[in-house]
Write a protein that holds these residues in place. Structure first.
Motif, PDB file in Angstrom:
ATOM      1  N   GLU A   1       0.992  -1.409  -0.102  1.00 22.43           N
ATOM      2  CA  GLU A   1      -0.049   0.075  -0.324  1.00 22.43           C
ATOM      3  C   GLU A   1       0.997   1.462   0.114  1.00 22.43           C
ATOM      4  O   GLU A   1       1.947   1.062   0.797  1.00 22.43           O
ATOM      5  CB  GLU A   1      -1.426   0.104   1.394  1.00 22.43           C
ATOM      6  N   GLN A   2       1.230   2.255  -1.112  1.00 19.21           N
ATOM      7  CA  GLN A   2       1.762   3.634  -0.810  1.00 19.21           C
ATOM      8  C   GLN A   2       2.751   3.169  -1.431  1.00 19.21           C
ATOM      9  O   GLN A   2       3.578   4.432  -0.630  1.00 19.21           O
ATOM     10  CB  GLN A   2       0.824   4.380   0.192  1.00 19.21           C
ATOM     11  N   SER A   3       3.518   2.379  -2.108  1.00 16.16           N
ATOM     12  CA  SER A   3       4.683   1.541  -2.142  1.00 16.16           C
ATOM     13  C   SER A   3       4.881   1.413  -3.599  1.00 16.16           C
ATOM     14  O   SER A   3       4.626   0.250  -3.801  1.00 16.16           O
ATOM     15  CB  SER A   3       5.080   1.071  -0.845  1.00 16.16           C
ATOM     16  N   VAL A   4       5.355   1.736  -4.549  1.00 18.78           N
ATOM     17  CA  VAL A   4       5.551   1.967  -5.806  1.00 18.78           C
ATOM     18  C   VAL A   4       7.155   1.287  -5.972  1.00 18.78           C
ATOM     19  O   VAL A   4       8.235   2.097  -5.109  1.00 18.78           O
ATOM     20  CB  VAL A   4       5.176   2.745  -6.778  1.00 18.78           C
ATOM     21  N   GLU A   5       7.513   0.228  -6.387  1.00 22.65           N
ATOM     22  CA  GLU A   5       8.853  -0.113  -6.646  1.00 22.65           C
ATOM     23  C   GLU A   5       9.104  -0.154  -8.654  1.00 22.65           C
ATOM     24  O   GLU A   5       8.361  -0.982  -9.175  1.00 22.65           O
ATOM     25  CB  GLU A   5       8.928  -1.492  -6.164  1.00 22.65           C
ATOM     26  N   ILE A   6      10.113  -0.324  -9.371  1.00 21.68           N
ATOM     27  CA  ILE A   6       9.973  -0.246 -10.233  1.00 21.68           C
ATOM     28  C   ILE A   6      11.387  -1.281 -10.121  1.00 21.68           C
ATOM     29  O   ILE A   6      12.275  -1.453 -10.154  1.00 21.68           O
ATOM     30  CB  ILE A   6      11.331   1.246 -10.710  1.00 21.68           C
ATOM     31  N   ARG A   7      10.620  -1.936 -11.715  1.00 20.88           N
ATOM     32  CA  ARG A   7      11.084  -3.613 -11.554  1.00 20.88           C
ATOM     33  C   ARG A   7      11.494  -4.209 -13.094  1.00 20.88           C
ATOM     34  O   ARG A   7      10.799  -3.296 -14.156  1.00 20.88           O
ATOM     35  CB  ARG A   7      10.223  -4.249 -11.356  1.00 20.88           C
ATOM     36  N   GLU A   8      12.652  -4.625 -13.643  1.00 25.42           N
ATOM     37  CA  GLU A   8      12.653  -4.520 -15.089  1.00 25.42           C
ATOM     38  C   GLU A   8      12.521  -6.248 -15.280  1.00 25.42           C
ATOM     39  O   GLU A   8      12.703  -6.853 -13.896  1.00 25.42           O
ATOM     40  CB  GLU A   8      14.686  -4.736 -15.069  1.00 25.42           C
ATOM     41  N   TYR A   9      12.602  -6.326 -16.454  1.00 24.49           N
ATOM     42  CA  TYR A   9      11.715  -7.463 -16.972  1.00 24.49           C
ATOM     43  C   TYR A   9      12.284  -7.533 -18.619  1.00 24.49           C
ATOM     44  O   TYR A   9      12.596  -6.569 -18.967  1.00 24.49           O
ATOM     45  CB  TYR A   9      10.208  -7.806 -17.169  1.00 24.49           C
ATOM     46  N   PRO A  10      12.108  -8.764 -18.686  1.00 28.31           N
ATOM     47  CA  PRO A  10      12.739  -9.283 -20.448  1.00 28.31           C
ATOM     48  C   PRO A  10      11.118  -8.543 -21.231  1.00 28.31           C
ATOM     49  O   PRO A  10      10.207  -9.148 -20.482  1.00 28.31           O
ATOM     50  CB  PRO A  10      13.029 -10.807 -20.525  1.00 28.31           C
ATOM     51  N   VAL A  11      11.484  -8.307 -22.185  1.00 22.76           N
ATOM     52  CA  VAL A  11      10.650  -7.636 -23.124  1.00 22.76           C
ATOM     53  C   VAL A  11       9.625  -8.778 -24.255  1.00 22.76           C
ATOM     54  O   VAL A  11      10.709  -9.540 -24.236  1.00 22.76           O
ATOM     55  CB  VAL A  11      11.314  -6.826 -24.244  1.00 22.76           C
ATOM     56  N   PRO A  12       9.401  -9.225 -23.830  1.00 24.45           N
ATOM     57  CA  PRO A  12       8.584 -11.036 -24.559  1.00 24.45           C
ATOM     58  C   PRO A  12       8.262 -10.708 -25.949  1.00 24.45           C
ATOM     59  O   PRO A  12       8.493  -9.589 -26.376  1.00 24.45           O
ATOM     60  CB  PRO A  12       7.601 -10.913 -23.523  1.00 24.45           C
ATOM     61  N   ASP A  13       7.915 -11.665 -26.233  1.00 22.26           N
ATOM     62  CA  ASP A  13       7.873 -11.701 -28.322  1.00 22.26           C
ATOM     63  C   ASP A  13       5.942 -12.050 -27.882  1.00 22.26           C
ATOM     64  O   ASP A  13       5.696 -12.803 -26.461  1.00 22.26           O
ATOM     65  CB  ASP A  13       8.849 -13.264 -29.034  1.00 22.26           C
ATOM     66  N   PRO A  14       5.507 -11.752 -29.055  1.00 24.41           N
ATOM     67  CA  PRO A  14       4.631 -12.103 -28.819  1.00 24.41           C
ATOM     68  C   PRO A  14       3.750 -12.662 -29.070  1.00 24.41           C
ATOM     69  O   PRO A  14       4.186 -13.405 -30.193  1.00 24.41           O
ATOM     70  CB  PRO A  14       3.690 -10.159 -30.035  1.00 24.41           C
ATOM     71  N   GLU A  15       2.769 -13.282 -28.421  1.00 21.11           N
ATOM     72  CA  GLU A  15       2.239 -14.684 -29.392  1.00 21.11           C
ATOM     73  C   GLU A  15       0.928 -14.163 -30.698  1.00 21.11           C
ATOM     74  O   GLU A  15       1.091 -12.863 -30.674  1.00 21.11           O
ATOM     75  CB  GLU A  15       0.813 -15.237 -27.859  1.00 21.11           C
TER      76      GLU A  15
ATOM     77  N   VAL B   1       4.589  -7.229 -33.880  1.00 21.53           N
ATOM     78  CA  VAL B   1       3.794  -7.620 -33.933  1.00 21.53           C
ATOM     79  C   VAL B   1       3.840  -8.912 -34.244  1.00 21.53           C
ATOM     80  O   VAL B   1       4.367  -9.847 -35.348  1.00 21.53           O
ATOM     81  CB  VAL B   1       3.233  -6.910 -35.637  1.00 21.53           C
ATOM     82  N   GLY B   2       2.477  -9.728 -33.210  1.00 17.21           N
ATOM     83  CA  GLY B   2       2.182 -11.157 -33.176  1.00 17.21           C
ATOM     84  C   GLY B   2       1.755 -12.030 -34.754  1.00 17.21           C
ATOM     85  O   GLY B   2       0.847 -10.727 -35.166  1.00 17.21           O
ATOM     86  N   ASP B   3       1.317 -13.430 -35.060  1.00 13.06           N
ATOM     87  CA  ASP B   3       1.283 -13.672 -36.222  1.00 13.06           C
ATOM     88  C   ASP B   3      -0.752 -13.327 -35.997  1.00 13.06           C
ATOM     89  O   ASP B   3      -0.884 -13.430 -35.000  1.00 13.06           O
ATOM     90  CB  ASP B   3       1.460 -15.313 -36.365  1.00 13.06           C
ATOM     91  N   GLY B   4      -0.409 -13.600 -37.526  1.00 13.68           N
ATOM     92  CA  GLY B   4      -1.959 -13.108 -37.893  1.00 13.68           C
ATOM     93  C   GLY B   4      -2.395 -11.510 -37.832  1.00 13.68           C
ATOM     94  O   GLY B   4      -4.194 -11.133 -37.785  1.00 13.68           O
ATOM     95  N   VAL B   5      -1.992 -10.762 -36.902  1.00 12.33           N
ATOM     96  CA  VAL B   5      -2.431  -9.220 -35.946  1.00 12.33           C
ATOM     97  C   VAL B   5      -1.914  -8.514 -37.480  1.00 12.33           C
ATOM     98  O   VAL B   5      -0.606  -8.280 -37.972  1.00 12.33           O
ATOM     99  CB  VAL B   5      -1.807  -8.849 -35.345  1.00 12.33           C
ATOM    100  N   GLU B   6      -3.190  -8.121 -38.336  1.00 17.45           N
ATOM    101  CA  GLU B   6      -2.687  -7.210 -40.113  1.00 17.45           C
ATOM    102  C   GLU B   6      -3.384  -5.952 -39.829  1.00 17.45           C
ATOM    103  O   GLU B   6      -3.386  -4.750 -40.353  1.00 17.45           O
ATOM    104  CB  GLU B   6      -3.397  -8.437 -41.096  1.00 17.45           C
ATOM    105  N   THR B   7      -4.499  -5.760 -38.415  1.00 13.66           N
ATOM    106  CA  THR B   7      -5.504  -4.419 -38.309  1.00 13.66           C
ATOM    107  C   THR B   7      -5.888  -4.906 -37.414  1.00 13.66           C
ATOM    108  O   THR B   7      -5.791  -5.258 -36.377  1.00 13.66           O
ATOM    109  CB  THR B   7      -6.521  -4.775 -39.337  1.00 13.66           C
TER     110      THR B   7
END
Length: 366
Positions: free
Chosen positions: A14-28, A72-78
């Motif tokens: 509560e009222q406590s924010v932590e900045i964390r680092e993670y790998p950027v994922p590949d899209p499904e 852009v993940g497979d199948g996303v065109e629009t």
């Protein structure tokens, strides 16, 4: 990808924010990975941060955002309106999902989807990590609506499209606000100012109930027709009489509660005519109560319509509305402070203390 890792603001307590680092994922397949261009601090974030939200806690913060597509993940065109999408495009995603498979979606009640917040609730250790928009990146899931942003909408304005503007646009359509009617708006925050703009464009006469000078001045710049200052009209009866004076003795045709104060809801019927419609948006935290006279709703035949979220395709309508009216209303003025992602805690503290009206986070890579 432009980066192999990214950062996010995690509410660890509560009222406590932590900045964390993670790998950027590949899209499904069917998904997008985006970079967050700008994310705004909404009142909902303050509720979550303070531990008073009924559902959300210990999570990645943020839901209002403008994002740039990076993968852009497979199948996303629009996008969900059929506009072609490619890397580099600016989009506005809905902050919730409409799964299309639950009982409520099956009834066409997409704003009540049982799975609406399923991804936002996940811990950042869970793939795809970037569940909220207070981050350098944001993951758009296959069932999550998103729309390309018109080029003439400034970044800060576009970032607010998926919440404040679209919410009141949807709500006012739900109560059928039409040309020539009178609408009384309780509360001059971001939702209230957007409600003034929408009501103006619908050809309605607008009355704002507010008592903060800055909000009143901003409402005048948004073209409000009348202001009932609750410092001058300091009782429910006085405010009701003033609204009646402004509406040929009848009361308003439509009321909009966006103050987020239970007592404002109790006051609503005093401001409305017989047979009016009342839109309830602002009170979203259970357990906060007011003394209400239900007979006022019954005897005046007032129809109450609450709205939580909106049907997801309304985000496209919201973007179109902004594109048409961006030169007409000072939407930019609703954002008055900018912070780096690493200063999320400060942005929330200053927002909660009302030192600033509306904060915006602009993530920067370090």
């Amino acid at each position: 990808m432009t980066s192999t890792t990214g950062r996010l603001a995690y509410l660890r307590d509560e009222q406590s924010v932590e900045i964390r680092e993670y790998p950027v994922p590949d899209p499904e397949p069917g998904a997008l990975v985006t970079e967050v261009v700008q994310a705004n601090v909404c009142g909902s974030e303050l509720h979550i941060w303070k531990g008073i939200h009924p559902v959300l806690d210990r999570m990645v913060l943020g839901h209002e955002a403008l994002c740039r597509v990076t993968d852009v993940g497979d199948g996303v065109e629009t996008d969900y309106a059929g506009e072609p999408i490619e890397e580099g495009d600016l989009i506005a995603p809905t902050y919730f999902v409409a799964c299309g498979k639950c009982e409520y979606c099956g009834r066409g009640e997409f704003r009540s989807c049982e799975n609406a917040l399923q991804h936002w609730l996940e811990h950042p250790d869970e793939f795809p990590h970037f569940h909220g928009t207070f981050a350098t990146h944001y993951y758009v899931h296959p069932e999550q609506h998103f729309y390309k942003v018109p080029e003439n909408i400034p970044d800060g304005v576009a970032a607010a499209a998926n919440c404040a503007l679209t919410q009141v646009l949807f709500g006012l359509d739900e109560v059928g606000l039409s040309y020539g009617e009178t609408v009384v708006i309780q509360g001059g925050g971001g939702l209230g100012q957007n409600a003034i703009a929408v009501a103006n464009e619908y050809g309605a006469e607008t009355i704002l109930v507010e008592g903060v000078d800055e909000r009143i001045e901003r409402a005048r710049s948004f073209g409000v027709d009348h202001v009932v200052d609750f410092r001058e009209y300091d009782t429910v009866e006085a405010r009701g009489e003033r609204v009646a004076e402004l509406t040929d003795g009848r009361g308003a045709d439509v009321g909009v509660e966006v103050a987020g104060v239970p007592d404002a809801f109790a006051e609503g019927p005093h401001l409305l005519r017989d047979g009016a419609r009342y839109l309830e948006i602002g009170n979203i935290t259970p357990g906060r109560t007011a003394e209400i006279d239900p007979a006022l709703f019954t005897r005046k035949n007032i129809e109450v319509t609450p709205t939580m979220r909106y049907d997801p395709w309304y985000l496209k309508k919201g973007l179109e509305f902004l594109s048409r009216t961006v030169e007409k209303y000072p939407y930019d003025d609703l954002i008055d402070a900018e912070f780096d992602l690493v200063d999320t805690q400060t942005a929330l503290e200053q927002s909660d203390a009302r030192e600033i009206t509306r904060a915006s986070l602009v993530p920067h890579e370090h």
